[in-house]
Design a protein around this motif. Structure first.
Motif, PDB file in Angstrom:
ATOM      1  N   LYS A 135       0.832  -1.207   0.000  1.00 25.57           N
ATOM      2  CA  LYS A 135       0.000   0.000   0.000  1.00 25.57           C
ATOM      3  C   LYS A 135       0.864   1.254   0.000  1.00 25.57           C
ATOM      4  O   LYS A 135       0.584   2.226  -0.719  1.00 25.57           O
ATOM      5  CB  LYS A 135      -0.918   0.002   1.227  1.00 25.57           C
ATOM      6  N   ASN A 136       1.948   1.222   0.786  1.00 23.31           N
ATOM      7  CA  ASN A 136       2.855   2.366   0.853  1.00 23.31           C
ATOM      8  C   ASN A 136       3.481   2.643  -0.505  1.00 23.31           C
ATOM      9  O   ASN A 136       3.545   3.782  -0.970  1.00 23.31           O
ATOM     10  CB  ASN A 136       3.958   2.086   1.886  1.00 23.31           C
ATOM     11  N   TYR A 137       3.943   1.577  -1.152  1.00 29.28           N
ATOM     12  CA  TYR A 137       4.556   1.712  -2.475  1.00 29.28           C
ATOM     13  C   TYR A 137       3.517   2.166  -3.501  1.00 29.28           C
ATOM     14  O   TYR A 137       3.810   2.968  -4.393  1.00 29.28           O
ATOM     15  CB  TYR A 137       5.171   0.369  -2.878  1.00 29.28           C
ATOM     16  N   ALA A 138       2.285   1.655  -3.371  1.00 32.00           N
ATOM     17  CA  ALA A 138       1.202   2.038  -4.273  1.00 32.00           C
ATOM     18  C   ALA A 138       0.885   3.529  -4.128  1.00 32.00           C
ATOM     19  O   ALA A 138       0.693   4.238  -5.120  1.00 32.00           O
ATOM     20  CB  ALA A 138      -0.043   1.205  -3.996  1.00 32.00           C
ATOM     21  N   ILE A 139       0.836   4.014  -2.881  1.00 30.65           N
ATOM     22  CA  ILE A 139       0.581   5.431  -2.634  1.00 30.65           C
ATOM     23  C   ILE A 139       1.643   6.283  -3.320  1.00 30.65           C
ATOM     24  O   ILE A 139       1.335   7.310  -3.940  1.00 30.65           O
ATOM     25  CB  ILE A 139       0.536   5.723  -1.117  1.00 30.65           C
ATOM     26  N   GLY A 140       2.912   5.835  -3.226  1.00 27.60           N
ATOM     27  CA  GLY A 140       3.993   6.543  -3.900  1.00 27.60           C
ATOM     28  C   GLY A 140       3.777   6.596  -5.396  1.00 27.60           C
ATOM     29  O   GLY A 140       3.947   7.652  -6.027  1.00 27.60           O
ATOM     30  N   ASN A 141       3.394   5.461  -5.980  1.00 32.88           N
ATOM     31  CA  ASN A 141       3.165   5.421  -7.424  1.00 32.88           C
ATOM     32  C   ASN A 141       1.956   6.245  -7.841  1.00 32.88           C
ATOM     33  O   ASN A 141       1.979   6.923  -8.871  1.00 32.88           O
ATOM     34  CB  ASN A 141       2.999   3.967  -7.879  1.00 32.88           C
ATOM     35  N   PHE A 142       0.883   6.192  -7.049  1.00 34.41           N
ATOM     36  CA  PHE A 142      -0.297   7.002  -7.359  1.00 34.41           C
ATOM     37  C   PHE A 142       0.037   8.493  -7.265  1.00 34.41           C
ATOM     38  O   PHE A 142      -0.390   9.302  -8.090  1.00 34.41           O
ATOM     39  CB  PHE A 142      -1.452   6.660  -6.414  1.00 34.41           C
ATOM     40  N   SER A 143       0.808   8.843  -6.233  1.00 36.18           N
ATOM     41  CA  SER A 143       1.220  10.233  -6.057  1.00 36.18           C
ATOM     42  C   SER A 143       2.068  10.696  -7.241  1.00 36.18           C
ATOM     43  O   SER A 143       1.868  11.795  -7.776  1.00 36.18           O
ATOM     44  CB  SER A 143       2.011  10.377  -4.756  1.00 36.18           C
ATOM     45  N   GLU A 144       3.020   9.840  -7.645  1.00 28.34           N
ATOM     46  CA  GLU A 144       3.874  10.180  -8.786  1.00 28.34           C
ATOM     47  C   GLU A 144       3.053  10.301 -10.066  1.00 28.34           C
ATOM     48  O   GLU A 144       3.357  11.120 -10.941  1.00 28.34           O
ATOM     49  CB  GLU A 144       4.965   9.126  -8.954  1.00 28.34           C
ATOM     50  N   SER A 145       1.995   9.495 -10.177  1.00 34.86           N
ATOM     51  CA  SER A 145       1.136   9.545 -11.359  1.00 34.86           C
ATOM     52  C   SER A 145       0.418  10.887 -11.473  1.00 34.86           C
ATOM     53  O   SER A 145       0.402  11.515 -12.538  1.00 34.86           O
ATOM     54  CB  SER A 145       0.099   8.411 -11.300  1.00 34.86           C
ATOM     55  N   ILE A 146      -0.162  11.316 -10.356  1.00 34.74           N
ATOM     56  CA  ILE A 146      -0.866  12.613 -10.351  1.00 34.74           C
ATOM     57  C   ILE A 146       0.115  13.746 -10.623  1.00 34.74           C
ATOM     58  O   ILE A 146      -0.151  14.653 -11.417  1.00 34.74           O
ATOM     59  CB  ILE A 146      -1.581  12.828  -8.999  1.00 34.74           C
ATOM     60  N   ALA A 147       1.289  13.664  -9.975  1.00 39.44           N
ATOM     61  CA  ALA A 147       2.314  14.695 -10.162  1.00 39.44           C
ATOM     62  C   ALA A 147       2.802  14.747 -11.601  1.00 39.44           C
ATOM     63  O   ALA A 147       3.109  15.825 -12.127  1.00 39.44           O
ATOM     64  CB  ALA A 147       3.489  14.434  -9.220  1.00 39.44           C
ATOM     65  N   ALA A 148       2.878  13.571 -12.246  1.00 36.82           N
ATOM     66  CA  ALA A 148       3.385  13.508 -13.617  1.00 36.82           C
ATOM     67  C   ALA A 148       2.490  14.271 -14.583  1.00 36.82           C
ATOM     68  O   ALA A 148       2.973  14.974 -15.475  1.00 36.82           O
ATOM     69  CB  ALA A 148       3.509  12.052 -14.051  1.00 36.82           C
ATOM     70  N   ILE A 149       1.175  14.121 -14.400  1.00 34.79           N
ATOM     71  CA  ILE A 149       0.239  14.856 -15.268  1.00 34.79           C
ATOM     72  C   ILE A 149       0.435  16.358 -15.101  1.00 34.79           C
ATOM     73  O   ILE A 149       0.536  17.106 -16.077  1.00 34.79           O
ATOM     74  CB  ILE A 149      -1.215  14.454 -14.954  1.00 34.79           C
ATOM     75  N   LEU A 150       0.523  16.785 -13.848  1.00 32.70           N
ATOM     76  CA  LEU A 150       0.753  18.203 -13.559  1.00 32.70           C
ATOM     77  C   LEU A 150       2.092  18.659 -14.122  1.00 32.70           C
ATOM     78  O   LEU A 150       2.184  19.718 -14.755  1.00 32.70           O
ATOM     79  CB  LEU A 150       0.713  18.430 -12.044  1.00 32.70           C
ATOM     80  N   GLY A 151       3.137  17.850 -13.928  1.00 36.77           N
ATOM     81  CA  GLY A 151       4.476  18.214 -14.388  1.00 36.77           C
ATOM     82  C   GLY A 151       4.552  18.370 -15.887  1.00 36.77           C
ATOM     83  O   GLY A 151       5.236  19.277 -16.401  1.00 36.77           O
ATOM     84  N   GLY A 152       3.867  17.493 -16.625  1.00 41.25           N
ATOM     85  CA  GLY A 152       3.877  17.585 -18.082  1.00 41.25           C
ATOM     86  C   GLY A 152       3.274  18.880 -18.575  1.00 41.25           C
ATOM     87  O   GLY A 152       3.811  19.523 -19.485  1.00 41.25           O
ATOM     88  N   PHE A 153       2.154  19.296 -17.954  1.00 40.48           N
ATOM     89  CA  PHE A 153       1.520  20.551 -18.374  1.00 40.48           C
ATOM     90  C   PHE A 153       2.315  21.775 -17.914  1.00 40.48           C
ATOM     91  O   PHE A 153       2.373  22.792 -18.615  1.00 40.48           O
ATOM     92  CB  PHE A 153       0.082  20.611 -17.852  1.00 40.48           C
ATOM     93  N   LEU A 154       2.943  21.695 -16.742  1.00 41.97           N
ATOM     94  CA  LEU A 154       3.784  22.793 -16.268  1.00 41.97           C
ATOM     95  C   LEU A 154       4.971  23.009 -17.211  1.00 41.97           C
ATOM     96  O   LEU A 154       5.384  24.151 -17.461  1.00 41.97           O
ATOM     97  CB  LEU A 154       4.302  22.500 -14.856  1.00 41.97           C
ATOM     98  N   ALA A 155       5.510  21.901 -17.742  1.00 43.51           N
ATOM     99  CA  ALA A 155       6.677  21.986 -18.622  1.00 43.51           C
ATOM    100  C   ALA A 155       6.372  22.706 -19.922  1.00 43.51           C
ATOM    101  O   ALA A 155       7.269  23.290 -20.545  1.00 43.51           O
ATOM    102  CB  ALA A 155       7.205  20.583 -18.916  1.00 43.51           C
ATOM    103  N   ILE A 156       5.098  22.671 -20.344  1.00 46.70           N
ATOM    104  CA  ILE A 156       4.715  23.400 -21.559  1.00 46.70           C
ATOM    105  C   ILE A 156       4.894  24.898 -21.345  1.00 46.70           C
ATOM    106  O   ILE A 156       5.314  25.631 -22.241  1.00 46.70           O
ATOM    107  CB  ILE A 156       3.253  23.073 -21.945  1.00 46.70           C
ATOM    108  N   GLN A 157       4.625  25.347 -20.100  1.00 49.22           N
ATOM    109  CA  GLN A 157       4.821  26.757 -19.756  1.00 49.22           C
ATOM    110  C   GLN A 157       6.307  27.081 -19.633  1.00 49.22           C
ATOM    111  O   GLN A 157       6.786  28.080 -20.156  1.00 49.22           O
ATOM    112  CB  GLN A 157       4.107  27.087 -18.436  1.00 49.22           C
TER     113      GLN A 157
END
Length: 390
Positions: A135-157
Motif C-alpha cells: 500500500k505504501n509503495y502504491a501510494i507513492g506510485n499514485f502520487s507520482e502519477s498525479i504529479a506527472a500529469i501536472l508536471g507535463g503541463f507545467l513543462a509546456i509553460q
C-alpha cells in the motif's frame, strides 16, 4: 503522539516525497542545459553511487540512532539538493545536487521499511507487512502519477517550473518526518555496534544463502526498473510523442505499478520469482524490437512488474532478518541495487548515444537475464529445500 499513527504518517510522507512533478521532464531539463544522454546517465550513476556509498552507514545510523532521526535528515538533504537544481546551472552543480539527493535517498532507504515493519511488529501485526508495504509503495506510485500529469503541463509553460515546484513540495516532507514515533522494539541498541554491522553484512552476502540470492535478484530487478525510468523520456522522443503527453503517459505507467503493488499481498506462488524474471527480460527484448507506439505496451508490462517486485522481495528479506539489524540488511539490498546501476548506467548511456536506444535495451536484457535467472534458480532451490511457499 501514538505509534499506530506511524503507518499513516509514512504513507503521507511517501505521497509527498513521490509527488515528483519534475520526473516526467527531468531528462529534458538536463538536455536543455546542454547535457548529452551519456552525461545524464553519469548524473544518475553518481546519484546511485552516492546512495550505494552511504547505504551501509545509513543502515547503521538508523539501527543505532533511530529510524526517525535518519528519516528527518533524509528529507533535509533531498530538499537542499533540489534548491541547487532550482537556482544553479551546469553539470558540476547538478553533480553536487545529485550527491545531496543521493545522501537523502540512502538515509531514507532501509529506515522507512524498518520503521514500518517494527511498528507492525510491536503491535503484533507483522504478518500485515506485505500489504502495508504494498500500500505504501502504491501510494507513492499514485502520487507520482498525479504529479506527472501536472508536471507535463507545467513543462509546456516552462521546463524550469516543475523543478521549482518540486523544491517546495520536498520542503513539506521535513515537518511530516518530525512527527514520527520511534518504535520501542528498536531501543535495545546498546548491544548494536559497528562490529555487528560488519558481521551482519558478511552474513547477508556470504553466509546466508537465501538472503544473498534475494539481494542479487533485487539488485538486477532494480537495474531494470531504474533503467526504464531514465530511458523512458528519450524513448518518448524517438517515437515522436508530444511533450504534453509525457506527463500523462508517465502517470499511467506509475499508476499501473501502484495497482499491482497494492495487490501484491494477494500473490501466493512458489514460482513467482522465476515468472517475474522471465517477464521482465522478455519485455525488454520485445521493447527493443518495437520502437513505435506498440512498444508502450511492453513498457506497461515492465511497470506492472515493478509494482509487484518491491513489496514481495522486501517481505522475503524481512522474513529472513531480525529487528536489531533490519535497516542494515535492507541497506545492503539497496547498496547492491545502486552500485549495480551505477556501473551499468553510464555504459548503457554510451551505447544509446553511440549506437541506439534499442541496442541498449537488448544489452540490458542480456545483463539482467543472466543474474535474474541465476538467482531465481538458487532461491527456488532453497525454497524447495525448506518447503517455503510465498
Amino acid at each position: 503522539m501514538r505509534l499506530e499513527h506511524n503507518i499513516i504518517k509514512m504513507h503521507l510522507l511517501k505521497a509527498v516525497m513521490w509527488f515528483m512533478v519534475a520526473m516526467p521532464i527531468i531528462v529534458l531539463f538536463f538536455q536543455d542545459h546542454g547535457l548529452s544522454l551519456m552525461q545524464v546517465m553519469q548524473l544518475q550513476a553518481t546519484y546511485s553511487f552516492t546512495v550505494a556509498l552511504f547505504e551501509l552507514p545509513s543502515g547503521y545510523i538508523a539501527d543505532k540512532f533511530g529510524r526517525k532521526r535518519t528519516i528527518i535528515f533524509s528529507t533535509i538533504f533531498s530538499f537542499i539538493g533540489y534548491i541547487i537544481f532550482s537556482f544553479y546551472q551546469g553539470f558540476n552543480f547538478f553533480l553536487i545536487a545529485e550527491i545531496l539527493v543521493g545522501i537523502g535517498g540512502s538515509l531514507m532507504s532501509g529506515a522507512d521499511s524498518a520503521i514500518l515493519y517494527d511498528t507492525l511488529l510491536e503491535r503484533g501485526e507483522e504478518t500485515k507487512y506485505t500489504k502495508v508495504e504494498g500500500k505504501n509503495y502504491a501510494i507513492g506510485n499514485f502520487s507520482e502519477s498525479i504529479a506527472a500529469i501536472l508536471g507535463g503541463f507545467l513543462a509546456i509553460q516552462s521546463i524550469y517550473l516543475p523543478i521549482y515546484i518540486q523544491t517546495g513540495i520536498l520542503f513539506l516532507s521535513i515537518p511530516i518526518s518530525m512527527t514520527l514515533v520511534e518504535p520501542s522494539i528498536n531501543h535495545n541498541n546498546k548491544i548494536f555496534s559497528l562490529n555487528n554491522v560488519i558481521l551482519t553484512i558478511k552474513s547477508a552476502i556470504f553466509n546466508n544463502n537465501i538472503l544473498k540470492w534475494l539481494i542479487i535478484y533485487s539488485a538486477f530487478m532494480g537495474v531494470a526498473t531504474l533503467s526504464i525510468a531514465w530511458f523512458l523520456q528519450p524513448f518518448f522522443k524517438e517515437i515522436y510523442i508530444p511533450l504534453a503527453y509525457f506527463g500523462i503517459l508517465w502517470a499511467g505507467f506509475n499508476f499501473s505499478a501502484g495497482v499491482t503493488s497494492f495487490n501484491s499481498h494477494k500473490i501466493s506462488n512458489r514460482y513467482i520469482i522465476l515468472y517475474l524474471a522471465l517477464l521482465m527480460v522478455l519485455s525488454f527484448i520485445l521493447l527493443a524490437y518495437n520502437f513505435n507506439y506498440f512498444g508502450l505496451f511492453f513498457v506497461l508490462i515492465i511497470y506492472l512488474l515493478r509494482g509487484l517486485v518491491t513489496p514481495i522481495l522486501k517481505n522475503r528479506i524481512n522474513q529472513n532478518t531480525c529487528s536489531i539489524n533490519r535497516a542494515t540488511i535492507l541497506s545492503v539490498r539497496s547498496f547492491i541495487i545502486r552500485i549495480s546501476f551505477a556501473i551499468v548506467a553510464p555504459f548503457l548511456g554510451y551505447i544509446a548515444d553511440a549506437y541506439s536506444l534499442s541496442t541498449a535495451f537488448l544489452i540490458l536484457a542480456g545483463i539482467i537475464g543472466f543474474f535474474l535467472f541465476l538467482s531465481s534458480y538458487h532461491i527456488y532451490k532453497t525454497d524447495k529445500k525448506h518447503n517455503f511457499v510465498l
